[in-house]
Write a protein that holds these residues in place. Structure first.
Motif, PDB file in Angstrom:
ATOM      1  N   SER A 184      -9.023  -0.817   0.825  1.00  0.00           N
ATOM      2  CA  SER A 184      -7.730  -1.342   1.254  1.00  0.00           C
ATOM      3  C   SER A 184      -6.995  -2.080   0.151  1.00  0.00           C
ATOM      4  CB  SER A 184      -7.917  -2.280   2.455  1.00  0.00           C
ATOM      5  OG  SER A 184      -8.813  -3.344   2.125  1.00  0.00           O
ATOM      6  N   GLN A 203       0.827  -1.203   0.000  1.00  0.00           N
ATOM      7  CA  GLN A 203       0.000   0.000   0.000  1.00  0.00           C
ATOM      8  C   GLN A 203       0.864   1.257   0.000  1.00  0.00           C
ATOM      9  OE1 GLN A 203      -2.292  -0.852   3.494  1.00  0.00           O
ATOM     10  NE2 GLN A 203      -3.930  -1.901   2.378  1.00  0.00           N
ATOM     11  N   ARG A 220      -4.067   3.035   3.715  1.00  0.00           N
ATOM     12  CA  ARG A 220      -3.869   1.851   4.541  1.00  0.00           C
ATOM     13  C   ARG A 220      -5.148   1.566   5.303  1.00  0.00           C
ATOM     14  NH1 ARG A 220       2.280   2.854   6.888  1.00  0.00           N
ATOM     15  NH2 ARG A 220       3.170   3.532   4.910  1.00  0.00           N
ATOM     16  N   GLY A 221      -5.730   0.400   5.006  1.00  0.00           N
ATOM     17  CA  GLY A 221      -6.998   0.064   5.624  1.00  0.00           C
ATOM     18  C   GLY A 221      -8.128   0.886   5.044  1.00  0.00           C
TER      19      GLY A 221
END
Length: 699
Positions: free
Chosen positions: A99, A87, A94-95
């Motif tokens: 994601s 990522q 991130r997340g």
């Protein structure tokens, strides 16, 4: 990365150096070496501070390295790392709600019809999306996140959307944020190596960041399956036994190692097989466990084991595993649906087969790098005063010396041996089979699967697939040949994933054209055609079943025009179709190169360095049992409206003729007089050889 055109194979190494012990050439070539060891925070601004050093080294790749008088040019080809590292490298958030690098919303990971249509964008495509508005001009190495929505005012959001030709002045700020997030698909900044004013596009023309990483994907999926599966049995005794298995393997661990996950998957399949032989669980449960073992095995295969059949097999097994999870697990009870069907499930079932077309998945597994982290941590804890500024130099010197130690115990080889030994205890798997009920009840889902393997369908029926009237049988089992001529096996040094995705789409359009003209038969009952996201035609493939009944040629598909199709296809529309549709060595890498040798000096055929396996295969059955098609025991019963108990009851009458029951009988009694035979190795390139060879397999 290991390239058989550049490096020796295992067999060639043994022939060239007969006095040396055998080694795993691929593992030796791909052994990681310490490049940069930095100390910083986990923020993008701190990690991007190393970008300029990476770019300086990248520019030096144009200078060849001469080995034996032959110039060797290195190329930056693929990134290898876990989820957060990929990522960061790609510039993805991130997340959050986006994601995955492909840009699919996280809530749609379990929507298989929607998820199977996603392909990761190239790095240049990501840059175009990032620069589609005006806020990107605020980007700098000190301000790497211009799309920090918590700091953007409503006027900033309106200006950005207007620059992207989206006019939504009537919406409030939360709605504008949601709309912009949907447009960006999680893209927060340019890829890490693009975050410089240096002109390095020529150096990164082939650079890719894969959307999957099998090490952590498999570990998390195996852990989730073992934890969640016991809660979905009506038989309390079976539930208790699976709970005991879960406690003995996973226990209260938050995370398991990759080697342990592979071993647990094999043990889960063996445990499910024993319960299935006792008629205590359905065939779907067994197939769910065995498909996970096969996925794991293919992801860890060596480069020399790659073949078109193996690529097709991974597509089929990930597809079967995904819809069996939806059928058996459905809504998880011990964890949230977002966790069970999260990015690891999505990456393994959707993107692992796509990546496998270009790369050997074993080459991009960062397992050795993960082990290096443990060594660096132990060195720093045991040999330093743990003061900032004095840890790095000490760790680097000791770690490099530690890597040069030839007496170091290779635990990787030990783990591979244990896993391989356990895998040999499982029976041989046959062809991948899908019931005709799946095509009737979920036509859109199976169409999405066919679109992903269009190049295997273009040669026509009876090449890579066949239809016996009740089942679609894909010819991807161990007894099948590794190749049928088309499609050709693709390699990372010949093409890119972006080109492959475009070619695959064109191949599917060609399949549809030939289906409409009656020149080609496809394993579908219904095909939906879209233009600009709108449903325009529905083709009913009546010839699939009628041709089997009348033994005639392919009939033309019936075309239904939809002149009043409503709106573009959305994720919600797709999801509600229901029943209507949807071992390393200290050997120098230089000694493994093909320098000054002809291409015909050695045979390219080699084994994986493993011991032969003795399995009971289809060839061990009697002629009568083969004629009755024992592989039908592996058919998939995917209709969600039929309970597992009813499906098991419907098969009790024909249970004696199934492959699994024959296997069970062989385990319990020797009256069948069946002898174990090795799986014939169809990948042997010497076509004149008639003697069967045992095919090595690794899991």
């Amino acid at each position: 990365m290991y390239n058989p055109n550049l490096y020796l194979t295992n067999q060639e190494y043994c022939q060239k150096f007969p006095d040396r012990p055998p080694i795993d050439v691929q593992a030796t070539v791909e052994k990681p070496h310490l490049y940069i060891l930095g100390q910083s925070k986990s923020t993008d601004a701190d990690q991007l501070s190393y970008t300029l050093s990476r770019i300086e080294d990248l520019k030096q790749l144009v200078e060849p390295v001469e080995i034996g008088g032959v110039p060797i040019f290195d190329v930056m080809r693929v990134f290898s790392g876990d989820g957060p590292a990929r990522q960061f490298e790609a510039g993805q958030q991130r997340g959050g709600n986006f994601s995955c690098l492909c840009g699919i919303p996280s809530k749609e990971h379990s929507n298989l019809e929607y998820a199977l249509g996603f392909h990761p964008p190239s790095l240049l495509d990501r840059c175009e999306v990032f620069k589609g508005g005006c806020l990107w001009r605020r980007f700098s190495l000190t301000n790497p996140s211009p799309f920090s929505f918590s700091n953007l005012k409503k006027e900033d959001l309106l200006d950005e959307l207007e620059a992207r030709k989206v006019y939504l002045y009537h919406l409030n700020r939360p709605q504008l944020v949601e709309k912009l997030q949907t447009i960006l698909h999680g893209i927060q900044r340019p890829p890490a190596l693009y975050c410089s004013e240096e002109d390095i596009l020529d150096h990164l023309s082939l650079y890719e960041i894969p959307a999957c990483e099998p090490l952590h994907d498999i570990s998390n999926v195996v852990q989730h399956i073992i934890t969640e599966l016991p809660s979905h049995f009506e038989d309390k005794s079976v539930e208790r036994e699976f709970e005991k298995f879960s406690t003995a393997t996973i226990g209260d661990k938050n995370q398991i190692r990759g080697s342990d996950a592979r071993l647990f998957a094999i043990k889960l399949a063996k445990f499910a097989l024993s319960l299935y032989n006792e008629k205590r669980i359905s065939l779907d449960i067994l197939e769910l466990c065995t498909s996970l073992v096969e996925i794991t095995g293919i992801c860890y295969m060596h480069y020399n084991q790659r073949s078109p059949k193996q690529i097709l097999r991974l597509y089929n097994q990930t597809f079967k595993f995904s819809y069996l999870c939806k059928s058996i697990i459905g809504i998880p009870k011990k964890m949230t649906a977002r966790k069970f069907y999260g990015s690891h499930f999505h990456s393994l079932t959707v993107h692992a087969p796509q990546t496998n077309r270009m790369f050997c998945l074993r080459s991009i597994i960062p397992e050795q790098e993960e082990r290096s982290f443990g060594d660096l941590r132990n060195i720093s804890l045991q040999t330093s005063n743990r003061q900032c500024g004095k840890v790095i130099d000490n760790a680097m010197l000791r770690f490099i010396n530690h890597q040069k130690n030839e007496n170091k115990v290779d635990y990787t080889k030990i783990q591979e041996s244990i896993i391989s030994h356990q895998a040999k205890l499982l029976p041989a798997f046959g062809d991948t089979i899908f019931s005709i009920e799946l095509l009737r009840n979920r036509p859109t889902l199976f169409q999405k699967h066919c679109e992903r393997i269009a190049d295997f369908l273009l040669p026509g029926e009876n090449h890579w697939w066949s239809f016996d009237g009740k089942h679609i049988i894909f010819h991807d089992g161990p007894s099948r040949p590794d190749s049928c001529g088309e499609p050709m096996l693709q390699h990372f040094y010949l093409t890119t994933s972006e080109k492959q995705a475009t070619l695959l789409k064109e191949t599917w359009n060609k399949c549809i054209e030939e289906l409409q003209s009656g020149k080609l038969q496809l394993p579908v009952l219904k095909v939906k055609l879209y233009e600009d996201g709108k449903l325009t035609k529905v083709l009913k493939n009546e010839g699939l079943i009628s041709n089997k009944e009348s033994a005639t040629d392919c009939g033309e598909a019936t075309e239904i025009n939809l002149t009043s199709a409503e709106g573009p296809l959305s994720a919600d529309e797709v999801s509600v179709e229901g029943d209507e549709c949807p071992t390393t060595s200290s050997t120098s890498v230089k000694g493994l190169l093909r320098i000054g040798e002809g291409s015909d000096s050695f045979e390219n055929d080699e084994d994986g360095g493993l011991t032969d396996m003795n399995f009971i295969s289809i060839s061990d059955l009697t002629e009568k049992q083969q004629n009755e098609d024992p592989c039908r025991a592996l058919e998939s019963k995917t209709s969600e409206s039929i309970t597992h108990e009813k499906m098991l009851t419907n098969r009790e009458d024909s249970q004696k003729n199934t492959f699994w029951s024959v296997l069970d009988g062989a385990n319990k009694s020797s009256a069948n007089n069946m002898t174990t035979k090795g799986i014939s190795n169809q990948g042997n390139k010497d076509k004149e050889e008639t003697k069967e060879r045992k095919q090595p397999c690794i899991y």
